[in-house]
Design an enzyme around this catalytic site. Sequence first.
Site, PDB file in Angstrom:
ATOM      1  N   VAL A  42       0.852  -1.205   0.000  1.00 27.87           N
ATOM      2  CA  VAL A  42       0.000   0.000   0.000  1.00 27.87           C
ATOM      3  C   VAL A  42       0.880   1.245   0.000  1.00 27.87           C
ATOM      4  O   VAL A  42       0.511   2.275  -0.563  1.00 27.87           O
ATOM      5  CB  VAL A  42      -1.003  -0.014   1.177  1.00 27.87           C
ATOM      6  CG1 VAL A  42      -0.310   0.043   2.531  1.00 27.87           C
ATOM      7  CG2 VAL A  42      -1.974   1.148   1.088  1.00 27.87           C
ATOM      8  N   ARG A  99      -3.560  15.061   7.723  1.00 21.99           N
ATOM      9  CA  ARG A  99      -3.569  16.346   7.039  1.00 21.99           C
ATOM     10  C   ARG A  99      -4.940  17.006   7.179  1.00 21.99           C
ATOM     11  O   ARG A  99      -5.055  18.194   7.361  1.00 21.99           O
ATOM     12  CB  ARG A  99      -3.214  16.160   5.562  1.00 21.99           C
ATOM     13  CG  ARG A  99      -1.715  16.060   5.372  1.00 21.99           C
ATOM     14  CD  ARG A  99      -1.343  15.809   3.949  1.00 21.99           C
ATOM     15  NE  ARG A  99      -1.664  14.442   3.568  1.00 21.99           N
ATOM     16  CZ  ARG A  99      -0.995  13.747   2.661  1.00 21.99           C
ATOM     17  NH1 ARG A  99       0.007  14.287   2.031  1.00 21.99           N
ATOM     18  NH2 ARG A  99      -1.336  12.512   2.371  1.00 21.99           N
ATOM     19  N   PRO A 128      -8.954  16.608   9.118  1.00 20.20           N
ATOM     20  CA  PRO A 128      -9.709  15.883  10.149  1.00 20.20           C
ATOM     21  C   PRO A 128     -10.469  14.711   9.519  1.00 20.20           C
ATOM     22  O   PRO A 128     -10.912  14.799   8.377  1.00 20.20           O
ATOM     23  CB  PRO A 128     -10.698  16.928  10.677  1.00 20.20           C
ATOM     24  CG  PRO A 128     -10.180  18.237  10.238  1.00 20.20           C
ATOM     25  CD  PRO A 128      -9.367  18.004   9.003  1.00 20.20           C
ATOM     26  N   HIS A 180       9.675  -5.809   9.658  1.00 24.98           N
ATOM     27  CA  HIS A 180       8.661  -5.365   8.688  1.00 24.98           C
ATOM     28  C   HIS A 180       7.677  -6.494   8.333  1.00 24.98           C
ATOM     29  O   HIS A 180       7.601  -6.910   7.176  1.00 24.98           O
ATOM     30  CB  HIS A 180       9.341  -4.812   7.424  1.00 24.98           C
ATOM     31  CG  HIS A 180       8.451  -3.894   6.633  1.00 24.98           C
ATOM     32  ND1 HIS A 180       8.915  -2.843   5.894  1.00 24.98           N
ATOM     33  CD2 HIS A 180       7.097  -3.876   6.481  1.00 24.98           C
ATOM     34  CE1 HIS A 180       7.906  -2.225   5.303  1.00 24.98           C
ATOM     35  NE2 HIS A 180       6.776  -2.842   5.654  1.00 24.98           N
ATOM     36  N   GLY A 219       4.269  -6.319   9.172  1.00 23.92           N
ATOM     37  CA  GLY A 219       2.904  -5.823   9.389  1.00 23.92           C
ATOM     38  C   GLY A 219       1.832  -6.633   8.680  1.00 23.92           C
ATOM     39  O   GLY A 219       0.833  -7.036   9.286  1.00 23.92           O
TER      40      GLY A 219
HETATM   41  P1  NDP Z   1      -3.800   5.802   4.333  1.00 24.22           P
HETATM   42  O1  NDP Z   1      -3.485   6.608   3.130  1.00 24.22           O
HETATM   43  O2  NDP Z   1      -5.197   5.346   4.561  1.00 24.22           O
HETATM   44  O3  NDP Z   1      -3.348   6.589   5.644  1.00 24.22           O
HETATM   45  C1  NDP Z   1      -2.221   7.383   5.682  1.00 24.22           C
HETATM   46  C2  NDP Z   1      -2.486   8.482   6.667  1.00 24.22           C
HETATM   47  O4  NDP Z   1      -1.301   9.283   6.769  1.00 24.22           O
HETATM   48  C3  NDP Z   1      -3.629   9.413   6.240  1.00 24.22           C
HETATM   49  O5  NDP Z   1      -4.542   9.548   7.299  1.00 24.22           O
HETATM   50  C4  NDP Z   1      -2.922  10.720   5.956  1.00 24.22           C
HETATM   51  O6  NDP Z   1      -3.702  11.850   6.284  1.00 24.22           O
HETATM   52  C5  NDP Z   1      -1.748  10.608   6.915  1.00 24.22           C
HETATM   53  N1  NDP Z   1      -0.747  11.606   6.607  1.00 24.22           N
HETATM   54  C6  NDP Z   1      -0.167  11.875   5.433  1.00 24.22           C
HETATM   55  N2  NDP Z   1       0.647  12.924   5.566  1.00 24.22           N
HETATM   56  C7  NDP Z   1       0.564  13.298   6.858  1.00 24.22           C
HETATM   57  C8  NDP Z   1       1.156  14.328   7.619  1.00 24.22           C
HETATM   58  N3  NDP Z   1       1.970  15.218   7.018  1.00 24.22           N
HETATM   59  N4  NDP Z   1       0.865  14.405   8.945  1.00 24.22           N
HETATM   60  C9  NDP Z   1       0.026  13.537   9.511  1.00 24.22           C
HETATM   61  N5  NDP Z   1      -0.585  12.546   8.828  1.00 24.22           N
HETATM   62  C10 NDP Z   1      -0.313  12.452   7.530  1.00 24.22           C
HETATM   63  O7  NDP Z   1      -2.793   4.574   4.290  1.00 24.22           O
HETATM   64  P2  NDP Z   1      -2.846   3.195   5.123  1.00 24.22           P
HETATM   65  O8  NDP Z   1      -3.442   3.452   6.463  1.00 24.22           O
HETATM   66  O9  NDP Z   1      -3.415   2.136   4.268  1.00 24.22           O
HETATM   67  O10 NDP Z   1      -1.275   2.913   5.259  1.00 24.22           O
HETATM   68  C11 NDP Z   1      -0.456   3.824   5.967  1.00 24.22           C
HETATM   69  C12 NDP Z   1       0.993   3.482   5.805  1.00 24.22           C
HETATM   70  O11 NDP Z   1       1.301   2.328   6.551  1.00 24.22           O
HETATM   71  C13 NDP Z   1       1.451   3.130   4.383  1.00 24.22           C
HETATM   72  O12 NDP Z   1       1.733   4.306   3.643  1.00 24.22           O
HETATM   73  C14 NDP Z   1       2.662   2.303   4.608  1.00 24.22           C
HETATM   74  O13 NDP Z   1       3.806   3.124   4.613  1.00 24.22           O
HETATM   75  C15 NDP Z   1       2.466   1.733   6.013  1.00 24.22           C
HETATM   76  N6  NDP Z   1       2.270   0.280   6.016  1.00 24.22           N
HETATM   77  C16 NDP Z   1       3.145  -0.500   6.735  1.00 24.22           C
HETATM   78  C17 NDP Z   1       2.968  -1.860   6.787  1.00 24.22           C
HETATM   79  C18 NDP Z   1       3.904  -2.713   7.571  1.00 24.22           C
HETATM   80  O14 NDP Z   1       4.110  -3.850   7.192  1.00 24.22           O
HETATM   81  N7  NDP Z   1       4.464  -2.232   8.656  1.00 24.22           N
HETATM   82  C19 NDP Z   1       1.887  -2.541   6.056  1.00 24.22           C
HETATM   83  C20 NDP Z   1       1.013  -1.621   5.368  1.00 24.22           C
HETATM   84  C21 NDP Z   1       1.212  -0.269   5.350  1.00 24.22           C
HETATM   85  P3  NDP Z   1      -4.724  12.494   5.207  1.00 24.22           P
HETATM   86  O15 NDP Z   1      -5.685  11.402   4.874  1.00 24.22           O
HETATM   87  O16 NDP Z   1      -5.345  13.613   5.965  1.00 24.22           O
HETATM   88  O17 NDP Z   1      -3.910  12.896   4.038  1.00 24.22           O
END
Ligand code: NDP
Length: 330
Positions: free
Chosen positions: A85, A187, A189, A295, A297
Amino acid sequence: MTSVLQQLMKVFVTRRIPPAGQAVLTQAGVCSIQQWDSEEPIPQAELLAGVAGKDGLLCLLSDRIDKKVLDAAGPNLKVISTLSVGYDHLAIDEIKKRGIRVGYTPDILTDATAELTVALLLATSRRLPESILEVKNGGWTTWKPLWMCGYGLSGSTVGIIGLGRIGRAIGYRLKPFGVKRFLYTSRQPKLEAAAELKAEFVSIDKLAKESDFVIVTCSLVPETQGMCNRDFFRKMKETSVFINTSRGAVVNQEDLYEALVNGEIAAAGLDVTTPEPLPTDNPLLSLKNCVILPHIGSATYSTRNVMSALAANNLLAGLNGEDMPSELKL
Ligand code: NDP
């Protein structure tokens, strides 16, 4: 027969992928597949040679798809499908400029990643790896009132950095542990998710200062790179636990080490690091109050198979000029 083969689109797959996706690709019969058929990452020279002239690329988060790789692929490349993702390993600006479509694997790994985050949080806050080691090495001499004590979720404040798909699923799972208050940053709410958790949208400073558990689940973008640094850790409580399951580069690891050694925070649990794998002589690995996972997750058999099939279907749809099941909006 030769003419049919000549019409097949060419794809390059950078690793041996779980069987469900492999089956989708081979059974589709619409592309000729060249693959780095190994459990180990592809060397850069093989990647550059492999992508040359291809119409499609199926890659992993450990493959850096930068300008050099895109240049090596050449103008035929129409679609990149990543088995993840997160897409911080893709040079999105270059990809966009070249009109290449991108497929990724959101949603289907949310549950597994949220579950692992809860496991890591509990392992870290209740000191499970340390306790298991004490049982094995004879450190368990008797029951002692304060020995191996940690921090509990009941009555706590949990701060979630990035209340996206995974952040929300973590909150949903933590609520039944008796969490008193949820704080979050994003970014924008997130009204629906926040209502479900009665979570407050706060500044990152407030989140650091008031949370007993800080959980990082945001995506890695320029604004989040190195966001959890010395200033951030100094704002956290000395009794707080820090968890990161997003991407390693969101954290300044030297600053985290200092915070853990100096008792500025109680403990940290990381599923992601910089670099990956983390060298075995990294100072963080010498700390009892730091739990590091490799890693994992999304690492359940079913999730990885579903991811694999989705990545394959994204690739095929992109090659055929159809809607992808999960296309990244560039
Ligand atoms: P989403 O896009 O649903 O969520 C990402 C969140 O990060 C959004 O709420 C977004 O806010 C927020 N965000 C982006 N920029 C900022 C910022 N500057 N300050 C605060 N928040 C911010 O993605 P997922 O939840 O599906 O996945 C999140 C991340 O988890 C992935 O990008 C990946 O890197 C990581 N991941 C890790 C895994 C592991 O194995 N450990 C497995 C799967 C994912 P907004 O919506 O307001 O833009």
